[in-house]
Design an enzyme around this catalytic site. Structure first.
Site, PDB file in Angstrom:
ATOM      1  N   CYS A 113       2.708  -6.637   1.402  1.00 48.90           N
ATOM      2  CA  CYS A 113       2.353  -5.427   0.649  1.00 48.90           C
ATOM      3  C   CYS A 113       3.233  -5.169  -0.562  1.00 48.90           C
ATOM      4  CB  CYS A 113       2.399  -4.223   1.581  1.00 48.90           C
ATOM      5  SG  CYS A 113       1.403  -4.421   3.067  1.00 48.90           S
ATOM      6  N   HIS A 241       2.486   1.485  -2.856  1.00 48.83           N
ATOM      7  CA  HIS A 241       1.578   0.676  -2.045  1.00 48.83           C
ATOM      8  C   HIS A 241       0.654   1.608  -1.289  1.00 48.83           C
ATOM      9  CE1 HIS A 241      -0.197  -1.742   0.963  1.00 48.83           C
ATOM     10  NE2 HIS A 241       0.600  -1.340   1.930  1.00 48.83           N
ATOM     11  N   ASN A 271      -6.314  -0.125   2.736  1.00 47.66           N
ATOM     12  CA  ASN A 271      -5.060  -0.855   2.508  1.00 47.66           C
ATOM     13  C   ASN A 271      -5.415  -2.282   2.103  1.00 47.66           C
ATOM     14  OD1 ASN A 271      -2.692  -2.346   2.746  1.00 47.66           O
ATOM     15  ND2 ASN A 271      -1.960  -1.225   4.542  1.00 47.66           N
TER      16      ASN A 271
END
Length: 315
Positions: A113, A241, A271
């Protein structure tokens, strides 16, 4: 070169949209449960014939077009990804082939990430060192390939997509547009976010990640601002993120960016791991939400547990 800047940015998402209602027909969940716990409404899902390098190439082509450049203008391709199936050719080389980029250095960067902000710093350092003149920096993920669709705590999170930036050296009279990176990791806690096994599957210890992100990371993000010489209250934007809205909102508040636009693309994209920061930034730029040249904090965090952040001038 004394510095570099983001000249242009672009993004791409697959056409198929998976809603919370769709997921409720697959696992024991509901729209209310998902919205309450992670803030996600929808996510984009790539098909079996859409590999990671295709997503990446679409985003990169848009960034090149926005910069008014062609494939021959690029001599470095960096792709941040943790979900590419094949090891060789790597994703960066396949993107270069798709776009017809002649003879670039081509590397994949797997920091999950935090991959895009690591790749952006790597491009900045490479250009400063004179080893490249202009780079494509891409975050691209097909998280649905590694999702466990029987685990309602993780499958509701993930989406697919890509974002790309064209990074080039600054002229001597220009102020650098990418600030110093602050990066690091907590290797002993790497087990809290995993993509492991055969076939690989995404899993995490959600509460551990939440506590780490909301208690440890605010001070680190503020230090990234300090390295550029900017106060958090002077930021025009914060692009974290896009992990989970319940992490993004308290983290942004604790950073102290009281006047900034906070990216909340997670609500519609889910995500997307290394793709989430350039994807969210590209949308804000496309919408005209952030003015050109405005200071924006990019801050990636997650797997390993790794983090990397820098302040940029908005393209």
């Amino acid at each position: 070169m004394h510095g570099s800047r983001i000249a242009a940015i672009g993004h791409y998402q697959p056409a198929r949209v998976l809603t919370n209602e769709d997921l409720a027909g697959m696992v024991d969940t509901s729209d209310e449960w998902i919205r309450t716990r992670v803030g996600i409404h929808t996510r984009h899902i790539a098909g079996p014939d859409e590999p990671v390098d295709e997503l990446a190439a679409h985003a990169a082509a848009k960034a090149l077009a926005a910069a008014g450049l062609g494939p021959a203008d690029i001599d470095l391709v960096l792709v941040a990804t943790s979900t590419a199936i094949d090891r060789s050719p790597n994703t960066a080389a396949r993107v270069a082939a798709r776009l017809g980029i002649p003879g670039p250095a081509a590397m994949d960067i797997n920091v999950v990430c935090a991959g895009f902000t690591h790749a952006l710093a790597t491009a900045d350092h490479t250009i400063r060192a004179g080893a490249a003149t202009r780079a494509l920096v891409i975050g691209a993920e097909k998280m649905t390939d590694v999702a466990d669709w029987s685990d309602r705590s993780t499958c509701v999170l993930v989406g697919d997509g890509a974002g790309a930036a064209v990074v080039e050296g600054c002229a001597p009279e220009q102020e650098p547009g990418i600030g110093p990176v602050l990066w690091g990791s907590v290797p002993e806690m790497g087990h809290t976010v995993r993509i492991e096994g055969t076939p690989p599957r995404f899993a995490q210890e959600g509460q551990s990640v939440y506590r780490w992100a909301t208690t440890r990371l605010p001070a680190i993000a503020r230090q990234a601002c300090e390295r550029t010489g900017i106060a958090p209250e002077d930021l025009a934007g914060v692009v974290l993120h896009q992990a989970n809205l319940r992490i993004i909102e308290p983290l942004a508040e604790k950073i102290g960016a009281v006047n900034a636009v906070i990216a909340r693309d997670v609500t519609e994209s889910g995500n997307t791991s290394a793709a989430s920061i350039p994807l969210a930034l590209s949308k804000l730029v496309e919408q005209g939400t952030l003015p050109t040249g405005a200071p924006v904090l990019l801050f990636g965090f997650g797997g390993n547990l790794s983090y990397a952040g820098q302040v940029i001038h908005c393209p």
